[in-house]
Write an enzyme that holds these catalytic residues in place. Structure first.
Site, PDB file in Angstrom:
ATOM      1  N   CYS A 184       0.838  -1.207   0.000  1.00  0.00           N
ATOM      2  CA  CYS A 184       0.000   0.000   0.000  1.00  0.00           C
ATOM      3  C   CYS A 184       0.866   1.248   0.000  1.00  0.00           C
ATOM      4  O   CYS A 184       1.307   1.721   1.057  1.00  0.00           O
ATOM      5  CB  CYS A 184      -0.934  -0.009   1.207  1.00  0.00           C
ATOM      6  SG  CYS A 184      -1.942   1.470   1.303  1.00  0.00           S
ATOM      7  N   CYS A 213      -0.534   4.099   2.058  1.00  0.00           N
ATOM      8  CA  CYS A 213      -0.378   3.992   3.516  1.00  0.00           C
ATOM      9  C   CYS A 213       1.069   4.249   3.927  1.00  0.00           C
ATOM     10  O   CYS A 213       1.312   4.886   4.939  1.00  0.00           O
ATOM     11  CB  CYS A 213      -0.759   2.593   4.009  1.00  0.00           C
ATOM     12  SG  CYS A 213      -2.184   1.871   3.224  1.00  0.00           S
ATOM     13  N   ASP A 214       2.015   3.718   3.174  1.00  0.00           N
ATOM     14  CA  ASP A 214       3.391   3.635   3.672  1.00  0.00           C
ATOM     15  C   ASP A 214       4.400   4.493   2.926  1.00  0.00           C
ATOM     16  O   ASP A 214       5.550   4.598   3.362  1.00  0.00           O
ATOM     17  CB  ASP A 214       3.858   2.164   3.620  1.00  0.00           C
ATOM     18  CG  ASP A 214       2.978   1.281   4.492  1.00  0.00           C
ATOM     19  OD1 ASP A 214       2.501   1.773   5.530  1.00  0.00           O
ATOM     20  OD2 ASP A 214       2.758   0.117   4.129  1.00  0.00           O
TER      21      ASP A 214
END
Ligand code: NAP
Length: 320
Positions: A137, A140-141
């Protein structure tokens, strides 16, 4: 004791398919209950800019789109159980659904809209370093990789989108793809190819992720020659498609060889009274807008099904 609720329609999943189904069922006064899944909201929650959902000429962030859909469904009386479905019992009627030890739900009809989850490469080193430099992701990261060098595996639209997003943080993103041509749409390919921070390695696969505590590199293998090279990078992102979230239905609902739900007559499954909507059965289109459309179709099919059985709040609205 678990709390027990009865409803004409239970909807499993809270991405665009589940929430659109909820909106239509709620407006038809079918008092739907959504078992939202954990985390709730589906793949849009890990998407940044959505530019192709009609009605948002300037684009909209994925999580905001989900939030709006959820509020719209709630406005007409949809109730939410923020938990994961653990059992669907179809031996009697109404159906019995359990979401962990705390929630039991009885429903005359069920819409399955559980979607699909990210696919992994399946390497032991990938699993060991997940969360320590290995991610599926970018949204997200990506933030954790400021100024770092990354490898991203995949050749589809998701891979191009993630590679482009990662260039906001990383100093370099090397896309590793197993074939000679990318699968991504032309516009996404062109955007990625014209970004100076993105490099490509074709006909190669990741043989191993290197590093003890965190990612320090990847060992790549050329698929035609078998030649191996090492790239020193601090992160590995995987964007190689999805696996349908159907495990809990195995043995009850018909699945195809990839695990997607098989449907007949639009959204009906092999079990009368259970319907499917969205990426859980559609592996062809897989767009937020098509998932929403399928959610609408499933809701109309449920409305008709319940009316025919005499359990609906009202006769079905016309399918005009
Ligand atoms: P996809 O189109 O199925 O692409 C998956 C990619 O991963 C393919 O290139 C595939 O290689 C590769 N792959 C699969 N398994 C692999 C493995 N074990 N090892 C290495 N590589 C592997 O999936 P997607 O990119 O997630 O896209 C899904 C759908 O969403 C598509 O319809 C896409 O158009 C849509 N989408 C659209 C947008 C957009 O329009 N902005 C953004 C994201 C997604 P092969 O090519 O060799 O099969």
């Amino acid at each position: 004791m678990p709390s027990e609720v009865s409803t004409p329609v239970a909807i499993v999943g809270s991405g665009p398919a589940g929430l659109t189904a909820a909106l239509y069922c709620a407006r038809a006064e079918l008092r739907p209950v959504v078992i939202s899944g954990v985390p709730a909201g589906g793949q849009l929650m890990i998407t940044t800019e959505v530019e192709n959902f009609p009605g948002f000429p300037d684009g909209i962030q994925g999580p905001e789109l989900v939030d709006r859909m959820r509020r719209q469904a709630a406005r007409f009386g949809t109730r939410f159980i923020d938990a994961q479905l653990t059992r669907l019992d179809a031996r009697g009627r109404p159906f019995l659904l359990e979401a962990g030890p705390d929630h039991r739900l009885r429903a005359d009809a069920v819409i399955v809209a559980t979607g699909a989850n990210a696919r992994w490469l399946g390497l032991p080193s990938e699993e060991r370093l997940r969360g320590h430099g290995v991610s599926a992701c970018a949204t997200c990261d990506g933030f954790f990789f400021k100024g770092k060098e990354l490898v991203l595996v995949g050749g589809g639209d998701s891979a191009m989108e993630e590679a482009l997003f990662l260039t906001n943080f990383a100093s370099r993103v090397t896309v590793v793809h197993r074939r000679r041509e990318l699968r991504a749409s032309r516009i996404m390919q062109e955007r990625a190819r014209s970004n100076p921070k993105i490099a490509f390695r074709f006909e190669e696969e990741v043989a191993e992720v290197l590093g003890e505590q965190s990612v320090e590199g990847v060992r790549l293998r050329h698929l035609a020659t078998g030649a191996e090279t090492t790239l020193q990078v601090q992160g590995l992102f995987v964007a190689i498609g999805h696996v349908p979230a159907t495990e809990v239905f195995r043995g009850l609902l018909d699945l195809d060889e990839k695990g997607y739900l098989r449907t007949r007559e639009q959204t009906r499954t092999n079990v009368e009274g259970i319907f499917a909507a969205g990426d859980v059965h559609d592996h062809r289109y897989r767009q937020a807008i098509t998932a929403a459309g399928l959610g609408c179709m499933a809701a109309l099919d449920v409305e008709r099904y319940l009316a025919e059985r005499g359990t609906a709040a009202h006769p079905p609205t016309p399918h005009a």
